[in-house]
Design a protein around this motif. Sequence first.
Motif, short mmCIF file in Angstrom:
data_model
loop_
_atom_site.label_atom_id
_atom_site.label_comp_id
_atom_site.label_asym_id
_atom_site.label_seq_id
_atom_site.Cartn_x
_atom_site.Cartn_y
_atom_site.Cartn_z
N LYS B 13 -73.62 65.88 -102.50
CA LYS B 13 -73.14 65.63 -103.84
C LYS B 13 -74.09 64.72 -104.58
O LYS B 13 -74.69 63.82 -104.04
N ALA B 14 -74.17 64.99 -105.87
CA ALA B 14 -75.06 64.19 -106.69
C ALA B 14 -74.67 62.73 -106.66
O ALA B 14 -75.51 61.86 -106.71
N ARG B 15 -73.37 62.46 -106.52
CA ARG B 15 -73.01 61.06 -106.57
C ARG B 15 -73.42 60.32 -105.30
O ARG B 15 -73.51 59.12 -105.27
N ASN B 371 -62.91 66.40 -107.85
CA ASN B 371 -64.34 66.22 -108.04
C ASN B 371 -65.11 66.49 -106.74
O ASN B 371 -65.81 65.63 -106.23
N GLU B 372 -64.94 67.67 -106.22
CA GLU B 372 -65.60 68.02 -104.97
C GLU B 372 -66.24 69.37 -105.16
O GLU B 372 -65.68 70.24 -105.81
N ARG B 373 -67.38 69.56 -104.57
CA ARG B 373 -67.93 70.91 -104.63
C ARG B 373 -68.20 71.44 -103.22
O ARG B 373 -68.43 70.69 -102.29
N PHE B 374 -68.11 72.73 -103.14
CA PHE B 374 -68.31 73.39 -101.86
C PHE B 374 -69.39 74.45 -102.01
O PHE B 374 -69.63 74.94 -103.10
N SER B 376 -73.28 75.71 -100.61
CA SER B 376 -74.60 75.13 -100.85
C SER B 376 -75.58 76.25 -100.78
O SER B 376 -75.46 77.14 -99.96
N GLY B 377 -76.52 76.22 -101.65
CA GLY B 377 -77.58 77.19 -101.56
C GLY B 377 -77.24 78.50 -102.24
O GLY B 377 -76.21 78.66 -102.87
#
Lengths: 336, 460
Positions: B13-15, B371-374, B376-377
């Motif tokens: 995550k960016a954070r 605020n979560e992302r799942f 990748s790529g």
Amino acid sequence: MEKLGVLELLDRDGSVRQYVDIQRWPLRIGRDLQSDLVLDDVHVAPEHAQISLLRAEEGGGPDRIELTVGQTVNGVQAQGRQLNSGDALLLNSGDEWQLGRSRLRLRLAGAELAPEQPLQAVASASGWMLTLALLAALLWVAGESYVGSEPDGFWSSYVKDGFTVLVGLAVWAALWALVTKLFQHRLEFWRHVWLATVAGLTVSVASFLLALLAYATSIEALGRLGGVLSSLVLSALIYGHLLVVQPRKGKTLRWFAGGMCALMLASSLGLNWYRFERLHPELYLTYLFPPALRVSPSASVDQFLDDAKRLQPALERKAKEPVSGFSSAAVPEEES
Amino acid sequence: MDRMHIPFARGLKARFVAVVPLLAALWLVTGAAIAQPKPPLPVAAAASAAEPAAPVSLSAQRLYERSRAKLVQIRTLLKSQSSQASVGSGFLVSDDGLLMTNYHVISQVALQPERYRLVYTTADGKEGALELLAIDVVHDLALVRAKPTELATRGHLNFRPQSQPLNKGERIYSLGNPLDVGFALTEGNYNGLVERSFYPSIFFGGSLNPGMSGGPTLDEEGRVMGVNVATRRDGEQISFLVPSMYAEALLARGQKAAPIKTALYPEITRQLLAHQQVLVDRFIALPWRSAGHPHYQIPVPGEDFMRCWGSTSASETKGLDYERSDCQLEQTLFISGSQFTGGLTVRHETYEGAKLGLVRFTKLFGDSFRNERFGSGSLRDFTPPRCKEQFVTQGGLPLRVVLCMTAYRKLPGLFDLSVLVATQDQARAGAQGRLDARGLSFANAMRLSRHYLEGFAWKN
């Protein structure tokens, strides 16, 4: 002399721009100054058309009125048909037809009249409802400002949010009012305000309730209807605004609004599919509410993982599928 | 050409990135496109200062002279146009033309042999073709071979015996061809093994630059003690070497192998499956540490091979009392320039909202959950994520659990796992946790999920 009827030249919005009393038959229509109705329209021939009385034969029923097309390039458009030079058409009271760019209507003496329509008194009759809707909207904004603000920052946040919403609403309604003015020669500002307020409130409250219901029951599909709901309400809102602008085009506008709704849904769902290979943008239910509102039962870790095992065949099947053309677009690194 | 960029930063995550020490970017040192070459080190001056007492010590200059014939630059060329797609280094490990390098130097040939080919260039300008014999994706090594006659008279570099460990502070010398500028030697110190690394990795106190990947690092006697592999971009002269024992193992395993003509995805899958088995077994064997929360038992991994960072309420948290812990296994495996795997992170946040009141707390707690992302790529490499979510009660503690997985398209049988947890017992306080693990078998993903979920409980 007896008045046999009225021939009316209509404006774009359907109001009467000019009319002539009919005191004798036949009645000549054209650009020629000798015509009974002189049309200053370059697409109209000097002797474009004539309306005449066909006397009934003995015992052969009532007299009839006939429109005959004269020497013209453009002809006459009536009842969805194109009439050329020499063609004729029987007319009834209230029929409309078009010569060049001019729209005409015939009214005959003795024809039955439509009943009187009440005034569209928005400002007075639904004034209370409008006030209530605006208050409800401001209350909703207050709620949103409250939850989104720091403990001592409510008023500054609310003033800003409330102002933004009111200005947005006013600008939106004013634009529609200007369009209405163009077609109807009146603004109908408050009617547009009413429509926009109701639509905004509907979307906000319904989305909230859907999210709450989805949380309480753990039915994921409920939480994913928000986007569809917004498209539906937005289409309905635009239909409502357009109906104020063009009240007599209800049928066309319904088709238009339906088409627009279908297009919005198809594009948003299509875009979701393109970006995420699913119809909804959210991967999981993203709203949490106070735990007391939950009614659905909870599973044990064993049950949960047993259910989660069903992901395996689905994922393996998906992994074997060839990468479709649009899938090669990188998954956007969304950071909400 | 971005293959040397930042394996660690991907998929996180960016954070996280804002937490500076947590996520220092690690660069693989290969590649053609390079951002900023560093100024050259004063090699001679530094060498003359090193251990004057040692009688057999070679100067850096003599070491280079002795080794340069055994050193090559390894280039990956596009078959169609013979222009170079990436560059790295390598060194002779046998008298019949066997060379050691990094897997990430030759990965394009390993994955797309129909499009790329390998060539070597020696320091004296000889060129020739290379064949790929064996790879070790987990330790980022590859064994390649030149035609036996071409490099036969040059001899080879010997490995330093494992029975003679180096002492911290000893001078070591890294060779390679940085940035395709020219063959070079950089000097630095042996600083022992990287702490809390899952596999042993040598901490080299010296500069490695892109292009030196796969080159040897030599001790004072000119014996190979490590293979250049990566460097930290957020520090100065913090570089990493693969211990030579893994190169010796690959040499023993691969020297009789037949040249590889087809894409190596099945072999990579096999190696990654073996790796994740070891990783998950060791991780599950570790007891959870306490998060120190008064009411909740929250799983925090031991720091044997994880690195944890904590933080607490910041001013922008709007009156919410907040604590956070991020633990990370810094073992990212390179598969291709666009695909990395092998990471494992465990994170939790605890929230206390008595000052905020019910409504505002609910909103902020929910925002954090959202605020979560799942995933990748690229969808070219991974399926879109699929999730299972439910209310789960564990150890008397009701939780909202979201478990998401994606499958690797080209490495069948491998999955990425994310488990997101939010406590659901109180209206004005709570905790959220998240586990991410990449490159697991499905069965191990389930084991790890169970292990993680069972780490939660309500304390009396």
